[in-house]
Each structure stands twice: as C-alpha cells, then as structure tokens.
Design an enzyme around this catalytic site. Structure first.
Site, PDB file in Angstrom:
ATOM      1  N   LYS B  94       0.830  -1.199   0.000  1.00 32.92           N
ATOM      2  CA  LYS B  94       0.000   0.000   0.000  1.00 32.92           C
ATOM      3  C   LYS B  94       0.871   1.258   0.000  1.00 32.92           C
ATOM      4  CE  LYS B  94      -3.708  -0.857   2.385  1.00 32.92           C
ATOM      5  NZ  LYS B  94      -4.421  -1.145   3.650  1.00 32.92           N
ATOM      6  N   LYS B 169      25.225 -15.893 -23.836  1.00 34.47           N
ATOM      7  CA  LYS B 169      23.836 -15.908 -23.367  1.00 34.47           C
ATOM      8  C   LYS B 169      22.890 -15.664 -24.533  1.00 34.47           C
ATOM      9  CE  LYS B 169      22.409 -11.250 -22.075  1.00 34.47           C
ATOM     10  NZ  LYS B 169      21.281 -11.347 -23.018  1.00 34.47           N
TER      11      LYS B 169
END
Lengths: 409, 409
Positions: B94, B169
């Site tokens: 919140k 990668k």
C-alpha cells in the site's frame, strides 16, 4: 502486410532527440536487431519479424524547452509467445532502462488475445453470484488483522456482514500465520457469513488472501475453496501477471479473484518512468483474469488523479476487449458522504470499498455498513444525502455524514 | 525487545510533512493498524506485532524549499511469511501508492534469511565450473536471434566461442519458437561449444533463455538441462523474485542462473518512486538465487550512474549477506577499449559482457572475443591498451581500439 501484431504506446521524454529516428531504433532494435545493413535476400526473410513505427506524435513539455513524444510501435506476434511476460519483455524489457520512457498502453492481436480467457466471472458473474443487479456493490475490509485470533476475526467479520456489505476482503498483509491460518480463517468467517445471512437475507463473498510460494498458490487456492472460500484476494504485482492468468484459467479455481494493487506505486506514479495505471491496474489485470480490480480512489488519502482513475475504470470495462469486464473497485479514504461522487464518477457498476469508513462509524461496524447502503439507495433514487439522512430509519447515514461530512457533485 | 525484525529504508519526499509523524504512521499502519486507541491489555498482546521507527533523517532537497527524509522502519518477522512477496507487500504494498516515496533498501533478519539458500553456484561456483580463477570472465550475446534458424544460431555461437569467451547468453527476447525451439537450440549450441572447445581448450557456459508459463518454468529448465544446457537466463522481473527463488532452490536445477534486468527500468530510475537499483538488481536478485546478475553499465547507451552501479555491485558481493556472492555483469555499450575502466570500477570479479563490441569487430566475431581477452590480459598485467595493441599477436585488440577508441582510467 496483414500479419498479426501487438502494439505498444510509449511516452518518451527528450529535449533534443530525433523522435522519428528513436522510434525506428526501437522498432528495429527490439525485433530483428539491425535492418539497413542486411542483404536484400535476408530482408525478405526477416520482414515478417520486423517491428514497425505506427505513429510518432511530438508535444511540447510543461517546462519551457522540454518536449516529449508519444510513440506507437507494432511488434509482430511471430516474435513472442502468447504470454504477458514475453510481451512485456519484448516491448519494455531493455527499453525500460533506456532513458526517460514510460509504457502507456498495449494493443493485443486477436491471436494473442485467444490465449487469454480473461475473468472467469467478471462484473456480471459477480452480480449473478450475489443476486444483486440493480445497484453498486459494497465491500468492506477488516479493521485490523495482524495479531488477532480466530474468535476476534470472526467477530469483526460478523459485524461487517450484519451491516449489509456484499463482499468482505482480507487485509493484503495477512499472510499464513499460526493465529489465523487460511483454512481455519475461511471456516470461521464463512460460518459468520451464514449466521449473518440468516439475519439479513443477503449473500456475501469473502475474498481470502492467497499468499505463499508461487508454486503452491494454486493448491492453496483449492484448499481455501475446499474449506468454503467463495472468493480470493491476490497481490498480483508481487507475483506477476502470468501467475494471475494461470490461477484464473485453472478450471478448479471456481471462485472470483480480486486483484489487489499492492506494489503498483512502484510502477505508475512517475510521469517519466514505469507503466501507466490504466495499463497496469486496468487492461493487464483484466486480461490476466481479475474478476474484481482494486485501485487507489481519487477521493482518499492514497490519491490517484481523477482522470487516471477513470481511465483505469474504462480499461476494466471497455467493450473493445473481448473478455469479461472486471468489476472496478476504487479504494482508500471512502466514507458514506462520498457515495454521490463515486456514483457520478463510476456509475452503478462499481464496488464501493471501505475500511475506516465502516469500522469508524460512531454507532459501530454494522451501522457503518448500513450507512453506506443508505447512501447508495438515496443516491440511486436521486435523493441528496442530507435529505436521506433526515428520513426515519436512516440514523446510520445521519451519524456518518455528521462525522465525516458529504460531497454532493 | 529482541524479537526478529526485517527493516525497510525509504526515501520520502514532502516539503511540509512532519516526517517523524509520517514514520510513526508507517510503522503502526503497516503492522497493527492502530495503537494509541488500544486498551493497555491489548497493547501488551499486540506489542510483538508493532512496527518501530528506527531512524528518520531529514535532508534539504536539491531545489530550494524542497526536502526529503530517509526513514528506517523495523517490521516484526512474526507478521509475514518468509518469502519475498510477503515482505515486499508488507513494507511497500500500500505504501508504494502513498505519495512520493521510494524503497531504498531492505534488511533481513537471520530467521528470514534462513529460508533463502541464495545462489547455488555464485561467483566462485561459476569460476569453478569454468576453471578460471585469475581474471575477469568474458560473456557474449548473440548478435541477432529473432528470425534465425538453427544452423545460423549454431554458426553465431561457434564464432563467439572461438573468440575465447567464457559465457554466451541468449537474447532475452528469444522465446519458444518454431525456428529455434529450446531443446534443439541447446543441442546445436552445446555441440558448437564442444567443437570450439576442441580448438580453444576452453570451457564455456551457455545461458539459454527460460521462458513460457510460470508453472512450466521448472520443467522447461529441467528439459533444457536434460538436453545439455549448462546455464539458464531468466527475466526475473517479468515473473517475480519468488519464481527465481523457487527455481534456484530446486535441487534438480543443477546449473547456474543468470538474472536478466529486463523491466528494471520500470522500477529504479525515478528519484521519487519505485525501488532502488542496488536493492532490485543487487540484494534481491542475490537473495533469490541469481548466480550471475546483469545490470546496465555506466559506460554504454543504457546508462546507470556510476555510483549506483557500484552500489549494485556492492550488494551482489557484500560479505554481510550470508549467501554466496552473485557474479556482477555490468552490461550494454561495452567494447574492448573500456576494459581498463571496467576493471578499475569492478575489480577482477566481474563478467565483461558484450554484444556489438564483439560482433561488430572489423575482423569478425572471433576476433571480437579475442580483442576483449587481449584487453583483459593487458590490463591485468598493467599494460596500457595502446602498448598492448602494438605487441605481436594482438592485432584483434589493435583493430578494436582503432575502431572504438579506448579509455585509460
């Protein structure tokens, strides 16, 4: 070319950049990588993978000398799998880190959309479950949950239910704990719901907070349902949209899911970075299957500007998206005196959601819910809150507006 | 009180607020909800759940009349389960939506930490797998992947491998697709790795991109490993930290995981909102189990200020966190001429990660890798790049610094 594409709309801030060039760089860089240096034969093969600039609209910024552009790029569907992580990583993975740029909107191809059943119940489905079709719904939140035991939670639940609320939700910070574990919590609260229903004649959904390890969420949800839960609350952004999508698509998870906006403020409030509220809390929550979607209201302590609020609502119910509408739940800072404003802004297809505005009522929690119901009835009938408060039987409303005031649009 | 607590550090911007009061409001509001109006007997019961203000440091802002405060709050562990979603929702659920506030840091109790094994390999484990302990590692990225078929990908892989890179990668936007499906991609690339190893004598890790539905990620990872994959790439922020934690904790996922920062720019660049880069891309990635952690370098096109970069690195290797260090991988805009800067800034425990700086080499991809390796060797030996480039055998380096220049710290 008539290939399927998804589109992304960005707001890009730069006082000097050539925005056309920037847009082209995005379209090429996030798809085929390079273009102009490719041999012609390779271009023919790669064309179906190439991103396209749909539009570039340049604007002056609010400060002198500043400028920004709204850029729309089309990304061929063939480049990504039909899931939200793949789409987000494609359109805003690396790009999110490349200067002042905010993702405003996404457009989905029919093919991409076909992977998303959307909300299982949606707005009408929630109304059907509750048997309430003619008025806004009323949701209440526990006053306080941490450190409370089962009898205390049951008592809070019962008082809220007696006030005539349609939905009660757990606090989003109530996790698995020894005092009020999920199954027991569901059992005692649903028992309290039945006890209240025998007095009020009113059905009630209890959205129990679904928490814990990602791989256990589906089984936890089924455990909650087996224990009697008839709705779930879920902190979507702490887990990712794909998890909501998988939960909502699971045929055994046969209850509505309320999406909590916890963490959303890490994404939407900056004008320069992040993801816009209507996309984050509206369109993506709905696509991923939120039956109810909570978002900060424009009235209370946790503020979102009114036009942004209405754009979130619009995304939740927009008929152009071919999945069920999600029930809009503007939240925070709501008391009965705001009901006329909420109905003006959101119409009747809204869930009025209150915590302190129910529990803080001078006559008690049940009266808090009743005051909201009285405010809703009055507003639906075109009666001002002061006039309604003066009517016999509406003491709860009178007390509420004496405490908190009221705003007539 | 000696109870276990986790702490959160916030930067809160407000030109008028009473920051002490604000801090107290956070400490109470995000834990027990209310305090001063509780009966004394209840206070005794609730005290173990109550958040505490650890410190409030007020500062003047950069603009006249503006101010902010760094606020540290302690949250009792008893309030939340030992997972990252629960902690984040507690401390910044919140609150993220409550004005201009950024989450700067988290501190973990020993009990909370005990649920996190951290990286399975970490920095030293990666070095052990590669048998390289005395120099920075070199990683390369495919030049272009979308629309390429298996022979093309294999060819790209082989050329990169020949240049002497330690890791290759996938592109983070390479998803499951008919041209280069995961299993086949792993098979051909690992075959190319073995072919290159027979020429170079060098081991190589290939981080294949782990994508698709959340509930299928673990099985996809195991499929990739069964097909020969010896590393994984994962877009953590598109799925959530808990998913990385579950993958890295899975004993059958027996290969290193490289965490890609895709979407991170939606969180960290705003001074007023979001989550700081050292927490997001450093501490939380490491806690969740990233063996290698990519983040934007301070040198290239995708820029992060140098001090923020070094803070990310510090979080990845800080000995105070009792899990293995993650290998820092500053990325984007890297060419061989920057190696002396990278080694000055990050030391030798760094992965030098390049895409265009390898593939764009005028003598080809293999020479691109060699140029980096030559730059690394020279810098480790205290030889300037121009001096090294003049040495016989270092033509690749000479060509690279002729093209891209060089920066001597």
């Amino acid at each position: 070319m008539s290939q399927a594409v998804c589109t992304a709309t960005y707001r890009c801030f730069d006082d000097k950049a050539d925005f056309q060039k920037k847009a082209l760089g995005i379209a090429v860089g996030l798809t085929v990588g390079s273009w102009t240096d490719l041999p012609e034969a390779r271009k023919a093969e790669m064309e179906k993978h190439l991103g396209r600039v749909v539009s570039v609209e340049e604007h002056a910024g609010t400060e002198p000398g500043t400028r920004y552009a709204d850029i729309v790029i089309a990304y061929p569907d063939v480049n990504f799998s039909r899931d939200i992580p793949a789409l987000l990583v494609t359109v805003f993975g690396k790009l999110s880190m490349d200067g002042r740029i905010k993702l405003l909107d996404l457009g989905f191809s029919a093919d991409f959309l076909s992977a998303f059943p959307g909300p299982k119940f949606g707005l009408e489905g929630i109304r059907d479950l509750l048997g309430v079709h003619d008025r806004p719904l009323l949701m209440s939140i526990f006053k306080s949950v941490i450190g409370h035991d089962l009898p205390n939670l049951r008592e809070q639940f019962y008082k809220q239910a007696l006030g005539g609320v349609d939905l009660i939700k757990d606090d989003e910070i109530l996790f698995e704990n020894p005092l009020t574990p999920l199954q027991k919590r569901v059992e005692v609260c649903m028992e309290a719901a039945r006890a209240a229903e025998s007095e009020t004649g009113q059905k009630l959904l209890y959205a129990v907070n679904l928490t814990g390890p990602t791989s256990k969420l589906a089984s936890q949800a089924k455990l909650a349902i087996a224990s009697g839960a008839n709705a779930l609350l879920f902190n979507v952004l702490a887990y990712g949209f794909d998890v909501l999508h998988e939960l909502s698509s699971d045929p055994e998870i046969s209850v509505p899911i309320a999406a909590h906006p916890a963490m959303a403020g890490a994404f939407y409030p900056s004008p320069h970075y992040g993801i816009s509220a209507p996309l984050l809390l509206g369109k993506l929550m709905r696509l991923a299957g939120a039956d109810l979607a909570l978002f900060p209201s424009p009235y209370g302590s946790v503020v979102m500007p009114r036009e942004e609020n209405l754009a979130v609502q619009a995304a939740l119910i927009d008929p152009a998206l071919p999945v069920r509408p999600s029930f809009p739940v503007p939240s925070a800072g709501i008391h009965p005196g705001l009901v006329p404003l909420i109905l003006r802004d959101f119409g009747t297809d809204v869930v009025v959601n209150a915590g302190g505005g129910i529990h803080g009522h001078a006559m008690g929690t049940a009266a808090g819910g009743q005051a909201f119901r009285q405010a809703i009835t009055a507003t639906m009938n075109g009666i001002s809150l002061p006039d309604a408060a003066a009517q016999p039987g509406n003491e709860a409303l009178k007390t509420a507006i004496d405490s908190w005031g009221h705003k007539q649009p």
